[in-house]
Design an enzyme around this catalytic site. Structure first.
Site, PDB file in Angstrom:
ATOM      1  N   THR A 154       0.923  -1.233   0.039  1.00 29.03           N
ATOM      2  CA  THR A 154      -0.100   0.162  -0.109  1.00 29.03           C
ATOM      3  C   THR A 154       0.821   1.207   0.067  1.00 29.03           C
ATOM      4  OG1 THR A 154      -1.732  -1.161   1.249  1.00 29.03           O
ATOM      5  CG2 THR A 154      -1.761   1.277   1.433  1.00 29.03           C
ATOM      6  N   GLU A 444      -6.882  -4.926   3.559  1.00 30.47           N
ATOM      7  CA  GLU A 444      -6.884  -6.069   2.836  1.00 30.47           C
ATOM      8  C   GLU A 444      -7.950  -6.047   1.937  1.00 30.47           C
ATOM      9  OE1 GLU A 444      -4.991  -9.227   2.997  1.00 30.47           O
ATOM     10  OE2 GLU A 444      -3.661  -8.197   4.340  1.00 30.47           O
ATOM     11  N   ASP A 446     -10.494  -2.710   0.775  1.00 29.48           N
ATOM     12  CA  ASP A 446     -11.693  -1.718   1.229  1.00 29.48           C
ATOM     13  C   ASP A 446     -13.018  -2.679   0.936  1.00 29.48           C
ATOM     14  OD1 ASP A 446     -12.606   1.055   2.012  1.00 29.48           O
ATOM     15  OD2 ASP A 446     -13.919  -0.029   0.309  1.00 29.48           O
TER      16      ASP A 446
END
Lengths: 693, 693
Positions: A154, A444, A446
């Site tokens: 991310t 993990e 949305d």
């Protein structure tokens, strides 16, 4: 503070009468433990140990160190490496490993997630995205926590849209190195567990750029690289690496989330985890998967276990919350009933309405998770590892993770409120559980994004079935005719009027129909199919539109697509519940669980009742019986509520909430004994209204 | 970390086109500030001061001391005593005082609630339940924080059911003292702010027991007593008083909540706060209110301001959360749209669906709160202080407090999720706001209990209107005829079929009707009336039943009663919004706010759409247009979302969320500039799929 009796204190609530079915709690508990019962029991023994339990209100810095120490103890003393290859000391047991990990949430969600970062993400990426050399070189250190690692996927600027991350890894054939670089602030890696403090290495996801000899520089999309980030002796960042602490979070403060950035950091060519794409010394790229899109999704797919374990953990958190709130509601008295005795909360109609449907949904989620775990183990064990099965697994994980994590938030919050002021005290666990579970809804993947993925898959399946039909003209005609009939059903009042007339007769017969498994299935299945078909029809013109207009059309129907996916997830849970129910042997348990399943099914229908009415699936008369049947089910289930939460199998050392320890019952008994003694002694003062009479 | 620019950073979102109406943000802000605009502005200046702002993650002990110090500074430097009598240095300004206090939530909800404990509960109880001697003796010390005090009403065993508390205050005519006693553990006072640490006195609620000379000992019900609890010099409990710290809570950890117990603690006779009941030296009890029940409710009614201020604070918290989430959603980009540019979140259909109805409801709650504040001020100023007006005020406060506090929780949570990982970082405020607002749903009257109170009031009004009708036979006949027609409407498909036929024509005309103010009013009003009538009819047999069976009947319809009350609260909000709308002068603002009001009204109808369908209020055809009109409204309102949150009037120093500071836009701009520059320079690598083509 907590009585650590083996079981939640039995409740003084109305016991089922002889005529009533009884739940075989022990047998049901065993069934709910599922195929990994023994592994789950062992994991629950771990979370029963105070050393593995969250201490509410602990300062962040201390909490982080405590959880790291817990991880080290897990690794040293407990069987936490089952998912890894036998040749490296593991057990190649993917499903069993997850079943254990998702139990850790009961000790401390930070522990579950930090373990997930280390073994489920960092080490798993090395295992699943790397090849033999990486396993030999990096895996043992990652498994044994000699190298705590971050999973650097991310970015601040890209969360759920991983394909668009900004970090680059450009190959330098000269030195046979990759140059890892975050070219702007939005490309910094963010929210990474182990990044703020403990991580000495990271698996970094970056756009791989390389050139074959004489060829152009090509961006091959997202790949993963093993990158050392800190000097393990000093804890200082290595040259070119930097970062920030994400600071205090809404929960999960036992994890040191942070940011990482890279300024042209060089790693050897061999640090590319190259199972799905490799670069030769001369810069030539090759991959076993030709399509960059499919390659990307295959790589991400290997990490599906994160979603699977969040689903399981969310279900477990819901169980803990309900066990606390139902036990308390069976002991806590407030407001007098008809006979001037104060009534336990769970005897109140509204309290039943608030808690029991959540209990039913938690059962559904439990059965559905068990099936997800089986599907996961089939794929990862290789027993059933086809592209279709992988895709099914990913769709199932996306659907269930989003359902169960939202369900956990709703359940924990409702339980917290149902426990009033007690529920707000940290010692009673519920506020901490909500704070920790909060982010499960958005990390993990949305939940909203996941439901869109599910919805797109459903659209794809629908399109595929349509084109299959187009190969057979006869069937197509029938299909279209059915659709037309369906459309007519929506709009023609006459058809509905006829239906409605049919309902005028016997309301009880109508309830009888709703109780019928086949009717519930039909209502839930038809809803998914019709919603998908409606979205598909609405989106059909998109093919002929410009990309802009097609995107706008899609956007206008995004909400409906999400709703279709939600309906699908609910149907999946209902089917899993129904399959689980079929395995119950004891007749009393089967009867009670059938009511629970009916409550779940009918609650789903009630939530979307307007849809059923508008689309002619239920007449007003039948719709009315949905609610009245739910009311009846609540009354029937109320005496079994304690058994149903006891069957989750969590003991006081897992619940650890003083309000569910029996302390409340003792207080209530003491108060009532006091009032009784006072009345008996004649020492009670006269109430003013009687004194005047 | 936070840019303290005067305004939230302007958004790059689509500006309204020339043809579009525009919101006059400054004028709207002024209207929303309401009749206490100047006082609110002053209070906002306080919360803009970092010394009055919450520091997330601060350890509990430190946070408690910080908030106490803030209270002392408020008292010393700011105008916080407006609610008190002018002769004691106040301003007799009840409404204005609350308007200020409810703004403190923006600084730190702990500060709002600790101030509420000290001035709104402890000192107010002395003011409203005491008489001149108490005012002269105790009030100044309470006002000026020389005596921090606890409001000792709630007990571990009794929360919302105050009438049943176990603490006793028995009068001893011998010594002319009251003996305060908590006879069992459940009677301990609990969750009291200032009890764990700072309080040196308490207003203790207890069952008053006394005997007139020669008479029996009579229990006169709950009364309030002024009881010193700690030695102010040592901080030690006084003899007979004991207590416990409630420890860490789910939020509001700046307040030292705790428990108190009393072992035959004696206070002088004069310490009874005796406005509504007094005891003569010889033990004779007297009261200006003959009925013990009415006396009890009158005493509690004087404390309604707690609920009024929670309503206002909850609305403010919703505003802050929406201002943060909408600003972020206007800057944050994720996933490409049709033209390969990444799209800001608020351009997504589902994102609009999640946030904009909450924004509309926040507007409704704002207008409703302003009316509640006016009603409160009318009663407490004495301008309109009749028993009916008091009862109306209490019903309104109960309805709005429960609506707005639940709305705040839903809003803050949705905003948190809509901000993804950023939303989970404490620095972005949303998780802390949720944690702090959580208990607003259950304290000062549990929301579910409050809605039952509202429901009972509605039933009472319904019964009163029925008996009024019974005095006039003609009207009664008409009334019954209407009810019968109504019942027929529910059950006869022919009536519905006719209705439905009427809808077949023009869907746009149908939308036109829904947009109509009178139609919305009719739908919302009729729903309340019909729901109340349905519950009343269901409960009608109760009169003829034994108390047990009557209680069971009531219990079986508890859920419906709560739903009727909820419908009432929603209608009240809608009416307030509509009245507020009528005052808007600027045509553009009026147009946009009309859409907001319509979105609110239609969202209410959509939430309960099944009820409208089942009860024949909407045909399937019209019901379908509810959702499609909502979809249209979302598209219309989207360009105005930023203006609508800007008009709440909170600046960066109030929002204090880095994600709404403009930092996200800078990151997005930097990333896009980087990509553009790369493309322009020709240095961008070729995407693999093009390289192969």
């Amino acid at each position: 503070m907590t009585t650590t009796a083996a079981r939640p204190a039995p409740s003084p609530a109305p016991a089922p009468t002889d005529a009533e079915p009884r739940v075989d709690v022990a047998a049901l508990e065993e069934q709910l433990l599922g195929r990994y019962a023994q592994l789950r029991r062992e994991a629950r023994a771990i979370t029963a140990d105070p050393d593995f339990q969250k201490i509410e209100g602990m300062p962040v810095a201390e909490h982080r160190e405590r959880v790291l120490a817990q991880l080290r103890r897990l690794e040293a003393d407990h069987d936490v490496l089952r998912a890894f290859p036998a040749r490296l000391g593991g057990a190649d047991d993917h499903g069993g490993s997850l079943a254990r990990f998702e139990e850790l949430v009961v000790g401390d969600p930070s522990l579950q997630i930090k373990a997930g970062v280390q073994w489920g993400l960092f080490a798993s990426a090395i295992l699943h995205l790397g090849t033999a050399w990486h396993h030999d070189t990096f895996l043992a250190d990652a498994m044994h926590l000699r190298v705590p690692g971050a999973f650097a996927m991310t970015e601040t600027g890209h969360g759920s849209d991983v394909a668009s991350i900004g970090t680059t890894a450009e190959y330098d054939a000269q030195t046979q190195e990759f140059v890892i670089h975050t070219p702007f602030r939005g490309a910094w890696k963010d929210y990474l567990g182990n990044a703020a403090l403990h991580g000495t290495a990271a698996v970094v996801f970056a756009q791989l750029v390389t050139a074959a000899p004489g060829g152009p520089r090509v961006d091959h999309g997202v790949h993963a690289f093993y990158v050392p980030i800190r000097d393990p002796r000093t804890g200082e960042f290595l040259p070119g690496v930097g970062g920030e602490d994400d600071g205090v979070k809404g929960g999960l403060n036992g994890i040191d989330n942070g940011r990482l950035h890279f300024d042209h950091v060089r790693v050897p060519r061999t640090h590319l985890l190259d199972r799905y794409g490799s670069v030769a010394p001369d810069g030539t790229y090759s991959s076993p998967i030709a399509s960059p899109g499919r390659r990307f999704f295959t790589m991400l797919g290997t990490l599906v276990q994160g979603r699977v374990s969040l689903d399981g953990a969310a279900v477990n958190a819901s169980k803990v919350a309900l066990a606390i709130a139902v036990t308390y509601a069976n002991q806590r008295r407030q407001f007098t009933g008809g006979d001037a005795e104060e009534v336990v909360l769970l005897d109140r109609g509204q309290h039943q309405r608030r808690l029991l449907p959540l209990l039913a949904e938690t059962y559904a989620a439990t059965f559905a998770h068990e099936e997800l775990l089986a599907a996961f183990d089939d794929v990862f064990s290789g027993r059933g590892d086809t592209p279709e099965q992988r895709e099914d697994l990913e769709t199932l994980a996306a659907a269930l993770k989003s359902s169960s994590t939202w369900h956990a938030l709703r359940t924990v919050q409702t339980c917290r409120e149902a426990c009033g002021g007690q529920g707000f005290l940290a010692e009673n666990r519920l506020t901490g559980l909500h704070a920790d579970m909060d982010v499960y809804a958005t990390f993990e993947g949305d939940n909203t994004v996941l439901l869109q993925l599910v919805g797109k898959r459903l659209l794809g399946d629908y399109a595929a079935s349509l084109s299959a039909l187009q190969r057979d003209r006869g069937d197509l005609a029938r299909f279209v005719a059915e659709r037309v009939a369906d459309a007519a059903l929506h709009r023609t009042p006459l058809v509905r009027a006829v239906q409605t007339l049919g309902d005028l007769g016997d309301a009880r017969r109508s309830v009888g129909q709703l109780r019928d498994e086949a009717t519930q299935r039909e209502l839930l299945t038809d809803r998914v199919e019709a919603k998908v078909a409606q979205v598909a029809q609405a989106l059909a013109p998109a093919r002929k539109l410009s990309p802009d207009k097609a995107a706008a059309l899609f956007n206008a129907h995004q909400h409906e697509l999400v709703e279709a996916a939600r309906a699908h997830a609910e149907r999946v849970q209902w089917e899993a519940f129904t399959r689980g129910l079929a395995q119950v042997q004891d007749p009393g348990t089967r009867q009670v669980l059938t009511w629970v399943r009916d409550l779940f099914g009918l609650s789903l229908i009630e939530r979307d009742l307007a849809w059923y009415l508008i689309n002619g699936r239920l007449s007003a008369g039948r719709a009315r019986t949905v609610t009245s049947y739910i009311d009846r089910l609540l009354v029937r289930l109320r005496p079994h509520a304690q058994d149903l939460v006891d069957a989750f199998g969590y003991r006081q050392e897992h619940l650890r909430a003083p309000i569910s320890s029996g302390a409340e019952r003792e207080r209530q008994d003491e108060a009532r004994a006091h009032q009784r003694a006072l009345r008996a002694s004649g020492a009670a003062p006269v109430p003013e209204k009687h004194a005047k009479g």
